[in-house]
Structure formats: C-alpha cells, structure tokens
Scaffold this motif. Structure first.
Motif, mmCIF file in Angstrom:
data_model
loop_
_atom_site.group_PDB
_atom_site.id
_atom_site.type_symbol
_atom_site.label_atom_id
_atom_site.label_comp_id
_atom_site.label_asym_id
_atom_site.label_seq_id
_atom_site.Cartn_x
_atom_site.Cartn_y
_atom_site.Cartn_z
ATOM 1 N N TYR A 83 31.299 -97.607 -4.698
ATOM 2 C CA TYR A 83 30.867 -98.199 -6.282
ATOM 3 C C TYR A 83 31.831 -97.810 -7.091
ATOM 4 N N ARG A 84 31.837 -96.189 -7.055
ATOM 5 C CA ARG A 84 32.743 -95.877 -7.801
ATOM 6 C C ARG A 84 34.092 -95.641 -8.107
ATOM 7 N N VAL A 85 34.559 -95.822 -6.487
ATOM 8 C CA VAL A 85 35.638 -95.737 -6.418
ATOM 9 C C VAL A 85 36.368 -97.135 -6.580
ATOM 10 N N TYR A 86 35.158 -98.428 -6.190
ATOM 11 C CA TYR A 86 35.987 -99.281 -6.472
ATOM 12 C C TYR A 86 36.303 -99.625 -7.609
ATOM 13 N N HIS A 87 35.597 -99.357 -8.650
ATOM 14 C CA HIS A 87 35.493 -99.663 -10.183
ATOM 15 C C HIS A 87 36.973 -98.780 -11.085
ATOM 16 N N GLU A 88 36.965 -97.694 -10.043
ATOM 17 C CA GLU A 88 38.469 -97.144 -10.956
ATOM 18 C C GLU A 88 39.264 -97.517 -10.035
ATOM 19 N N LEU A 89 39.099 -98.007 -9.203
ATOM 20 C CA LEU A 89 40.417 -98.611 -8.348
ATOM 21 C C LEU A 89 40.465 -100.084 -9.609
#
Length: 744
Positions: free
Chosen positions: A540-546
């Motif tokens: 989820y963190r990677v998703y929101h960084e993207l």
C-alpha cells in the motif's frame, strides 16, 4: 429484445416470451396475448442493484411498452409528494402509502384501447374517510380540492364527457353541507359519502352502492359499512401499527376495485393482460409500505391478479429476507418461483447484471454515428464502468459531444463538458455522474476516503484530512451508506466499486488547480503505512508513492523481490524447503504485486480550469509510454550495486502495466507488444517461474488491449476454465492482485 434497452432481453423478449410477457399476459408493445406463467399466486418482482444499473430505466421501459394496452401505473418512492403532506394538511390524516394509492389509482384509470376507464369506489370511500380525519369547517377550500381529487377516482366514465366532474362537484357540495360548525366531521362526511353512493339506478351507481357496502367486513364493523369506515379513519389517525392495519385495507380496496373491473365475461373480453403497478425505489416508505401490505395479504391467501414490478436500491432488505433470488438471465424462460408461508417468500428478487462489452460497443456506436471513434474506446469504456448502464450512456454522450473537440482518452471525456439536456449548460461529465451516483451529501468526505483501503486507513485519513466533527462516526456512517445503496465492498478498498472509486479519485485530483489535496491525501496514506511491515502495508505504501508520481521506490521493491531466493533451488524467501514442486507461487505473488502496484491512479498535467491539457495529444505526452518503450533508459541511471539491466527492465515493465491497465486512457498497442517482450525476457532469468512469466507474456497484452483485467496465472496445470473466469472478471482475489487493484 426491445430496442430501447441493452442487456435486458430476459425481461422484454417476445419470442419466446420474456418475464414481462409471461407475467402480464401481453407481449411488449403489442396487443398480442401471451401465456401466463403464474395463473394463481403471483410473485412480487423486485429488481435489485446499486445506483446506475438502470433499474429506473427498466421500469420506465415497461411502462412505455404496456401503456395504452393494459392499465399501468408507475411511482417513485423517493418523489417529493411522498415525503410529507402539504403544509396545511395534518400529518395524522396523511401517509406516504395513502398518497401512493391515490397516485397509482389515478394512473391505472388512464385510457386503454378497447376498454372503459376503471373506477375505484372502494378506495375512494376509504381515502375520503381518512382525509376527513384532518378536515374542519374552516378548511372548505382545501376540503373541496382534496375531496374532488378522491371522488374523481370513482367513475368509470371518461373525464372528457364532463359527467365525472359534475358528479364529483355535486357530492363535494353535499359533503361540505353535511358538516356542522362544531365537533368532528368524520362521521357526517362518511354518512354523506355513503348516501351519495346509494343514489341513482344506473350501472355506475349500482357499482357505487356495491362498493359502499364493502367496508361492512372491516374488523369489528358488525356488517355496518358506516362503522367500518369510521373505524378505518380512527385507526389511520392513531398511527403506528393501527395505521398499518388501516393502510392494508386501503391497499386491499384498490385491488378489489381492480378485480371488479375484470369481473364478468364481457369485461374480460375487452381487457387483455393484467394490470401493472411499477414501484421505483421500493425501499422508501411509500414503496415499502405498499409492498408489505401486498405481501402480507398474499401470504394470508388473499389473491389478486396485479403484476407488481419494483426496483430496490441495493441487493437485499429486511422485509425481503425469505424472497427467492434469481439473476436476470435465470428468469428468461421461467422464474422457478414457488411461494412459501412467510410474506417475504411471496417476493422474487431479480439481480440486474452489468452490461457486456458488446452492449457497450452498440451504445457507443449509436451515440457516435458519423464520428471517427477510436476502435479501443468501447472496450476501454466497459473496463472503466464495469458495465454500468449509466456510466456507459453518459460517457457515450460525452464522446458524441467531445470527440469533435479532440478529446479521445476516457480521462478527457470525463473532464470534458457535457450537456445532458438542451436547456442545460455543460459541465464535466464526471461531476454529472457523481451527482447521480452519490446524491445526498458528504461527497467531499467520500472523495477523500476513496483513496483509503480499509476502515483503519479511512480513519487515519479522517483524522488527517477531514474536519474534527466528522471523525470515526462519519467514517462508519459512510461505510454503512455505501452498503445500503448497493455499493458492494471489495477487499483492499474502502470504496469497493471500481467505477465509483475512479470517479471519486478523479474529483479528488480536480479539487484544486495545483492538486494540493490530491498530494496531501496520498502523503497521509504513505505516512500511515510507513513502518507497517506486513505484506499489505508494504505494498500500500508503494502504491501511494506511485500515485504521487514517485516510481523509483516501486521499481526498487519489485526489482529486489524478483532477485530474491529462487524456489527452484530448494529454499523459499523465508528459508523453508520448497522442493515439493510448488515453484509457482513465489513468482505468482510477484506478478500479483506488480498488477496491484501498477493500479495506482495516474494523472498528468491539467490546465487552470481543471481540464485535460494534453487533449488528443495525450498519448505522446504520457511519460509512462516513453519509459515503457525504453526511450528514457539512457537518461536514467540505476542505483549503484544493482543489476542495471534488470533494473531498467523492471522499470519498463512497471510503466507498461501502469499504462495498459489505466482505466482513463486507451491502452497503447506498442506498449502491449513491449510488455510481451519484457515478460518473455524475465522468464529466462527465473527458471522456477518460467511457466508463469511466459503465460503472462502471452495473455496480458491481449487482455489489456481488449479491456479485460490482467489475470495472474496460477501454475502450469491451470485449466482454460480458470483462465476464462479470470478474464471475465469473476475470479481471483483482490488481495492477491487479481482483481481491479486500487484503481478501476
């Protein structure tokens, strides 16, 4: 199938007859009889689904198909007239059900080819008794208006010959003259009504006299119709269960009047088919009260021959807990319905399906005749809307209005202005859609919470981004409201429906010119998941960084995960022995993570008015395409100490999947071909996952171009049935990355 709607053939088919023809006994739009499926007990049909599935349009189409051929009435339980009485009318002499009965009777009395107008003397007698409970000698103008409306339900003659109006006026004068200047008026009004109904010797007056005696069977009336009407009026004014009891007798009066209109050989010879009552938003008080009265009477053995077709927002209701459930396709030839002992078992719930890609193709084609439509636009529209009839129809209309202006991508069509009526100014299509899909307030809060994945992340967003008075109660309230309105939940998303979520996220991006609220919302979620080392928390963190445009972190995560221990060497990621032959799941999880991370929403630049600034040139300006095709490899320096070739390959692959699965753009064929190549090359680097990577390389490009979700393959022994299930969007687990991911 009737040409006005797509995907609703099981209801409107004529050869062989669909559900409507089999219940009503007439083929749609034809004065041609059809064999009844249910001769005795009839199911109370309830079409179910969330907003935008075309339930209201379906009922309107039934009305248009049968109006003039058989008596038809249609009401919307959420209409203003059912929300409360006129300011001068006491609430204890009014109810949504009584108002609905008046409206239904007025419409059922409309002209029908070859048959005389239906009169409703039993219902009119009861409604007059109820209305009189709120009258006084100071209300003469209001009494005249209300009484005339009710009395006009009585006569079977046409309003055009003037007799009905003259007779009603005479009776109203008698009613007013019967009132004294002191004391209650209910009893004098009822006496005057019964007296007026007893006068004359014509067939009309004989029917009135027969109807007037109907209330002698009211409980505790002792065979006295006057006492029966007085008791009815008193029960209605008492409210609560007593009012429900009175309303049930009013509904029974309506159905008895309809039965009388069809009685006898002569009457039946002039009337083809059964009368039809259509109730939209049956979950509202007017619709629910009417439905429950009918269901209870039918369960008690009181039969009627009225076809009730209704629409429920949502998929279930406490009043329908024992109803039979069917999909629309399952009732195409027979309902298979059998009533049980409980009232709710007398209902048949029919779930409306979303439209198919072929339906979408036809709708877009019909709207855009004469225009050059990008060949992938219909399939991309279906992918975005997930088959929502409202979404498809409005996007097709936006295409008709905006394709000539150079708008091609779905993002441009949604942000482009659309005028749905000639007398209306244009406004962005996504705003028009959200006004219809999310009425009733709290749109600003739901817009922010659409970025959340579950209740915990929604609460974190509420604390960080929403007013203090919203809080946990507001989050839980919105969650309940989504469920009540038919928006089904989905694992990993606070707003489960991918189309609604895409519209809300688009609105979030356009809340301000510099997209500050968009960035702040996703930063808040990055902070929420930072330090959360669970599998979901990390991705989820990677998703929101993207979502913020920061791709380096996502590339590093996917690259490092790909270079982890190969299960084919006998050890898994946690050092456990995996030599049992299950070498696929590790790569499968990696592919699932790729699909999920690449489902992050992507928005490029917009002009100060919030419109898509790239217009028809969006493909050239979409940086994901340039990266996916390797055009930026030379200017990108991989981090030290990593395999540069693998790093660049993963970077290209991520941006390829990101572009191809973006619901707001058209998938680029060159990117699809590059996706195939990159996955094939990766399959050479990981012997343990060669089969899965190879299968993805063969399936994903075609699926992306056809607007299908990317299905993560399971292993070499998957069947074609499993694959097809995934391609139809019915299989897979969002938590494994097989569903819609985080976007649409």
């Amino acid at each position: 199938m009737h040409r006005g709607l797509h995907g609703r053939g099981p209801l409107f088919d004529t050869e062989p007859p669909g559900l409507a023809a089999r219940l009503i006994g007439l083929r749609p739009n034809q004065i041609r009889s059809s064999t009844y499926e249910h001769e005795g007990d009839l199911p109370f049909v309830v079409f179910t689904g969330g907003r935008g599935l075309g339930k209201s349009a379906l009922l309107a189409q039934v009305r248009d198909a049968y109006q003039g051929h058989t008596p038809v009435a249609m009401i919307d339980g959420e209409e203003k007239q059912f929300a409360g009485p006129e300011p001068e009318r006491p609430r204890d002499a009014w109810s949504p059900v009584a108002q609905a009965l008046t409206t239904v009777a007025e419409q059922l009395a409309g002209p029908v080819t070859g048959a005389r107008r239906i009169g409703f003397p039993r219902l009119a007698s009861g409604l007059l008794a109820v209305a009189a409970g709120g009258w006084s000698d100071r209300d003469v103008p209001r009494i005249r208006q209300e009484a005339e409306r009710i009395l006009l339900l009585n006569d079977a003659r046409s309003f055009l010959d003037g007799f009905a109006g003259r007779w009603a006026g005479k009776v109203v004068s008698k009613l007013i003259a019967s009132m004294s200047h002191t004391g209650p008026v209910v009893e004098p009004i009822i006496e005057a009504t019964l007296e007026a109904f007893s006068e004359g010797v014509s067939p009309t007056h004989r029917r009135l006299r027969r109807a007037a005696t109907w209330y002698r069977d009211y409980p505790n009336a002792g065979g006295n119709p006057k006492l029966g009407l007085i008791l009815l009026s008193g029960h209605f004014r008492a409210g609560g269960d007593s009012r429900t009891h009175a309303e049930r007798h009013l509904v029974r009066a309506l159905l008895a009047d309809l039965e009388d209109a069809y009685a006898g050989v002569m009457q039946r010879s002039h009337r083809l088919g059964r009368p039809v009552v259509l109730i939209d938003n049956v979950q509202a008080p007017a619709g629910r009260g009417l439905m429950e009265c009918v269901l209870r009477d039918r369960a008690d053995g009181i039969r009627d021959q009225v076809v009730f077709l209704s629409a429920l927002r949502g998929h279930t209701h406490p009043a329908l807990r024992n109803a039979t459930r069917r999909a629309l396709a399952e009732v195409a030839r027979t309902t298979g319905w059998e009533p049980g002992p409980s009232p709710s078992s007398r209902a048949l719930l029919v779930a409306l399906p979303p439209l198919t890609p072929d339906d979408t193709l036809h709708i877009v084609g019909a709207s855009c005749q004469g225009l050059q439509v990008p060949p992938q636009l219909p399939h991309a529209t279906h992918r975005l809307t997930v088959g929502s009839p409202l979404g498809i129809t409005l996007i097709a209309e936006s295409a008709r209005q905006n394709l000539p202006r150079g708008s091609v991508s779905l993002g441009a069509l949604l942000t482009g202005d659309i005028a749905v009526r000639d007398d209306q100014e244009g406004r962005p299509a996504y705003q028009e859609l959200l006004d219809r899909l999310v009425p009733g307030g709290r749109l600003d809060e739901l817009t922010v919470l659409a970025a959340a994945h579950d209740q915990n992340s929604a609460l974190a967003l509420a604390r960080d981004r929403l007013p203090d008075d919203f809080g946990a109660a507001g989050v839980l309230g919105l969650q309940q409201r989504l469920t009540e309105e038919g928006w089904l939940p989905a694992a990993g998303q606070f707003v489960g429906d991918p189309f609604l979520r895409a519209l809300l996220l688009l609105r979030l991006h356009h809340l301000d010119a510099d997209h500050a609220q968009w960035r702040a919302t996703h930063r808040a979620l990055v902070d929420h998941y930072t330090g959360n080392h669970s599998t979901d928390g990390a991705r989820y963190r990677v998703y929101h960084e993207l979502s913020l445009g920061k791709a380096d972190f996502a590339v590093a995560q996917l690259r490092d995960a790909f270079t982890g221990p190969d299960p084919s060497d006998g050890t898994g990621t946690d050092g456990a022995d995996t030599t049992d032959g299950t070498d696929g799941p590790d790569i499968r999880r990696w592919l699932a993570s790729l699909v999920f991370i690449a489902s992050a929403p992507y928005y490029h630049a917009h002009d100060p008015e919030g419109h898509d600034s790239t217009g028809h040139d969006s493909t050239r300006r979409d940086r994901r395409i340039a990266i996916a095709l390797g055009r930026t490899d030379a200017e990108h320096t991989p981090p030290e100490g990593v395999d540069a070739a693998l790093h660049l390959r993963v970077r290209r692959l991520l941006h390829a999947v990101w572009q191809l699965t973006d619901p707001l753009v058209l998938p680029d064929p060159k990117v699809a071909e590059r996706l195939r190549f990159e996955l094939e090359q990766l399959s050479n680097l990981r012997p343990g996952g060669t089969a899965l990577l190879w299968r993805a390389s063969q399936d994903w490009p075609a699926d992306a171009l056809a607007g299908r979700p990317l299905r993560v393959p399971r292993d070499d022994e998957d069947t074609d049935e499993d694959t097809n299930e995934g391609r139809n969007g019915n299989g897979g687990d969002d938590r494994d990355g097989n569903g819609d991911g985080g976007r649409a």
